[in-house]
Design an enzyme around this catalytic site. Sequence first.
Site, mmCIF file in Angstrom:
data_model
loop_
_atom_site.group_PDB
_atom_site.id
_atom_site.type_symbol
_atom_site.label_atom_id
_atom_site.label_comp_id
_atom_site.label_asym_id
_atom_site.label_seq_id
_atom_site.Cartn_x
_atom_site.Cartn_y
_atom_site.Cartn_z
ATOM 1 N N SER A 84 39.687 28.300 44.023
ATOM 2 C CA SER A 84 40.999 28.564 43.343
ATOM 3 C C SER A 84 42.136 29.632 44.312
ATOM 4 C CB SER A 84 40.944 29.405 41.930
ATOM 5 O OG SER A 84 40.726 28.389 40.930
ATOM 6 N N SER A 178 44.536 27.898 33.315
ATOM 7 C CA SER A 178 44.220 26.392 33.252
ATOM 8 C C SER A 178 44.403 25.855 34.485
ATOM 9 C CB SER A 178 45.347 25.902 32.170
ATOM 10 O OG SER A 178 45.246 24.526 31.986
ATOM 11 N N ASN A 179 43.667 25.266 35.240
ATOM 12 C CA ASN A 179 43.764 24.462 36.411
ATOM 13 C C ASN A 179 44.958 23.200 36.374
ATOM 14 O OD1 ASN A 179 41.636 25.671 38.426
ATOM 15 N ND2 ASN A 179 40.468 25.057 36.407
#
Length: 366
Positions: A84, A178-179
């Site tokens: 991320s 939330s990706n």
Amino acid sequence: MPAAVAVAVGVMAMGALAPPAAFAAARPDTVQQGLNALVHSDGLPAALASVKDREGRMRHYTAGVGDLATGAKVPKDGQVRIGSNTKTFTAVVVLQLVGEGKVGLDATVDTYLPGLVRGEGIDGRHITVRQLLQHTSGLPNYTKYLGDDVRYYDPRELVDMALQHKAGFDPGTKWEYSNTNYVLAGLIVQKVTGRSLAEEMEQRIIKRIGLRHTYFPARGDATIREPHPQGYYQDSAGAPLRDVTEMDPSWGWAAGQMISTNSDLDRFFTALLAGRLLPAAQLAQMRTTVPAEYFGSGVRYGLGLVSRPLSCGGVYWGHGGSLPGYETRGGATDDGRAANVAVTVQPADEAVMKRVEGVVDTALCR
């Protein structure tokens, strides 16, 4: 980045005793001690760190074994999947486009991707670009529904997977990671520029600040190009470690697909905070945060940028990433220090994860 690394040189002249600084140099390095503990006490296969001081001097650390099958050493400053941390790169590209007047932070998703975002309680006409970057959109997180099917995923397939589920909350009313937000941000980049997200990152960030070991893997590329430690996955505590180094990372895309090194991440976050990647107005927006206790006490989330408190006072700015095989933590301070740490398995124990983060704190505070 790193806290300054002091090198004391004791000189003996005419029988005089070495100055006290020489004894300080002989003390064990606290960053190395932290990495050693992660390997020997917490059982992680390998740990790597790169620490940069205010003057730009970089020091690299390793502990453990780079390949459990062969016993190979951990490559110094080896490449890892940064998960991320990719979000910060994506956010920078979006904010550059904002600065160029091509994207509006408070424009809706539908402005750029008309009709794409629709679902139960979900409407792209009411979700803004800012809400995507800050995780305040309410969009479901597609990674909860991926299962074990590791293959190539088209970004729109990931979005569609999320849209099969109900919104978590009304846009702008809450914060929740939330990706899906960042896959949509990547699609907006491609729609606005007419080029791939990988091309935009390469030209706008990687080449611009000279990141020599950072890249966005091409479609179908499951490898890691340069020297790297193997990454491992553990189904549960005590279960065997499984080598998952080679994998298709497309399911992470704009939210988590990139590969880099700790030192390149040090350079990236330092350059970002120094204003080398964004105009002042957009950097200020990026650093405008909301509480994100999901990451820990006192942690706040901006636009793809996380601030974490330091035990010695102040904060550092970074992101962190988690992907099967690798966990990364780190960032930079406003005065030019930076530190990034990577380990070669995702710690299942929250206490171990806190110790990984503790090594970053140690590096920046010593």
